[in-house]
Design an enzyme around this catalytic site. Structure first.
Site, PDB file in Angstrom:
ATOM      1  N   ASP A   7      49.934  52.144  60.184  1.00 10.89           N
ATOM      2  CA  ASP A   7      50.166  51.084  61.149  1.00 10.89           C
ATOM      3  C   ASP A   7      50.683  49.886  60.377  1.00 10.89           C
ATOM      4  O   ASP A   7      49.913  49.118  59.814  1.00 10.89           O
ATOM      5  CB  ASP A   7      48.851  50.730  61.851  1.00 10.89           C
ATOM      6  CG  ASP A   7      48.875  51.109  63.308  1.00 10.89           C
ATOM      7  OD1 ASP A   7      49.981  51.325  63.827  1.00 10.89           O
ATOM      8  OD2 ASP A   7      47.807  51.171  63.920  1.00 10.89           O
ATOM      9  N   THR A   8      52.010  49.724  60.339  1.00 15.53           N
ATOM     10  CA  THR A   8      52.635  48.737  59.468  1.00 15.53           C
ATOM     11  C   THR A   8      53.531  47.810  60.271  1.00 15.53           C
ATOM     12  O   THR A   8      54.234  48.246  61.171  1.00 15.53           O
ATOM     13  CB  THR A   8      53.468  49.439  58.378  1.00 15.53           C
ATOM     14  OG1 THR A   8      52.643  50.359  57.669  1.00 15.53           O
ATOM     15  CG2 THR A   8      54.041  48.435  57.385  1.00 15.53           C
ATOM     16  N   ILE A   9      53.507  46.533  59.933  1.00 18.54           N
ATOM     17  CA  ILE A   9      54.445  45.582  60.514  1.00 18.54           C
ATOM     18  C   ILE A   9      55.164  44.860  59.379  1.00 18.54           C
ATOM     19  O   ILE A   9      54.623  44.679  58.291  1.00 18.54           O
ATOM     20  CB  ILE A   9      53.755  44.557  61.444  1.00 18.54           C
ATOM     21  CG1 ILE A   9      52.702  43.723  60.675  1.00 18.54           C
ATOM     22  CG2 ILE A   9      53.124  45.259  62.632  1.00 18.54           C
ATOM     23  CD1 ILE A   9      53.207  42.409  60.184  1.00 18.54           C
ATOM     24  N   SER A  17      49.816  46.334  56.446  1.00 13.27           N
ATOM     25  CA  SER A  17      49.528  47.666  56.973  1.00 13.27           C
ATOM     26  C   SER A  17      48.035  47.949  56.924  1.00 13.27           C
ATOM     27  O   SER A  17      47.380  47.733  55.901  1.00 13.27           O
ATOM     28  CB  SER A  17      50.274  48.728  56.158  1.00 13.27           C
ATOM     29  OG  SER A  17      49.941  50.025  56.605  1.00 13.27           O
TER      30      SER A  17
END
Length: 291
Positions: free
Chosen positions: A99-101, A118
């Site tokens: 789950d990375t931005i 992340s």
């Protein structure tokens, strides 16, 4: 690029190898372009699996890994007519779910920020510090389970990780702040973004929108440290012609179409006139906005 224990120098290693080829005479999306990109990735990722770890415990030979001399030696290992199936790490002179931005911002003073965050797998550790509103990550999962490996588990040691915000500089000054989410796709994506702009003349948005390739199956520095034995697989987005795909297969590459493995790109660049220009692609949620 960020140094080990991150994977940023894999992008630099790939670019160093590819710099030895004249891409003014190689078309974007041609079999030569894609073959050289994949083979350079295999070489860099073999080193990534062998050398990248917490430098407080196992300092990676970073200067050697990104040196011109080492790139020259690595380049000689590439057969222009045949895909490599087994790739050993070189001898330099002295993560696929998460789950990375990525976020980048710039202000009127010229300050630029390149940031990636992340939780790693799913919701991370599942634990939130009371009252702080964020989840703690669980990237300790990215230690190697092989005793004696540079990335093996030890108290106080940082694991290998994949998150690598990046800058492109020119004459020592920041020119572009950018990132591309997606585990092991990140250094591969960085290389493609840089090549798209510098070698193929694309602008900031075009560089992210162009079809990408993803190579999967290289050695990994995590878990059971399984080595590549069959050359892995080249995954393509739509946009490459059938003649190119057949030519890649003739060179021994295993090719397949895929969806969702090509990362997500955002960028801010210095405008040639004044101010900034932003880019955000459509593969993931994102937005480029000014204020």
């Amino acid at each position: 690029e960020l140094p080990p224990n991150g994977q940023g120098i894999a992008a630099l290693q790939m670019l160093q190898i590819l710099e030895g080829y004249d891409f003014s005479k190689i078309d974007f999306g041609s079999v030569e372009h894609l073959h050289l990109l994949v083979e350079a990735k295999k070489l860099a990722f073999a080193d990534r699996a062998r050398y990248y770890a917490d430098p407080s415990f196992h300092p990676a030979p970073v200067a050697g890994l990104i040196s011109d001399e080492y790139a020259d030696a690595q380049r000689k290992r590439i057969n222009p007519n045949r895909a490599q199936t087994v790739v050993a790490p070189g001898t330099p002179p002295s993560l696929d779910e998460g789950d990375t931005i990525y976020l980048t911002t710039a202000d009127s003073s010229g300050m630029m920020v390149s940031l990636i965050q992340s939780n790693y797998r799913g919701m991370g550790s599942g634990m939130s510090p009371p009252g702080l509103g964020f989840m703690l990550q669980n990237r300790g999962e990215q230690f190697a389970l092989k005793a004696g490996h540079p990335n093996d588990y030890a108290p106080g040691k940082r694991p290998f990780h994949t998150i690598i915000p990046a800058f492109i500089t020119k004459d020592g000054r920041p020119l572009i702040s950018f990132g591309l989410m997606g585990g092991a796709m990140q250094p591969q994506g960085h290389v493609q973004i840089v090549m798209n702009m510098i070698d193929f003349g694309m602008n900031l948005q075009e560089a992210g929108d162009a079809p990408r390739i993803h190579h999967d199956g290289s050695d990994e520095p995590i878990g059971d440290v399984v080595a590549m034995q069959d050359g892995g697989v080249v995954q393509l987005e739509t946009g490459f012609d059938w003649e190119t795909i057949r030519a890649l297969m003739d060179k021994g590459h295993k090719v397949e179409f895929a969806n969702g493995v090509f990362g997500g790109y955002q960028a801010i660049g210095v405008n040639t006139g004044a101010g900034w220009v932003g880019a955000s692609e459509s593969r993931k949620d994102g937005q480029a906005s000014g204020y």
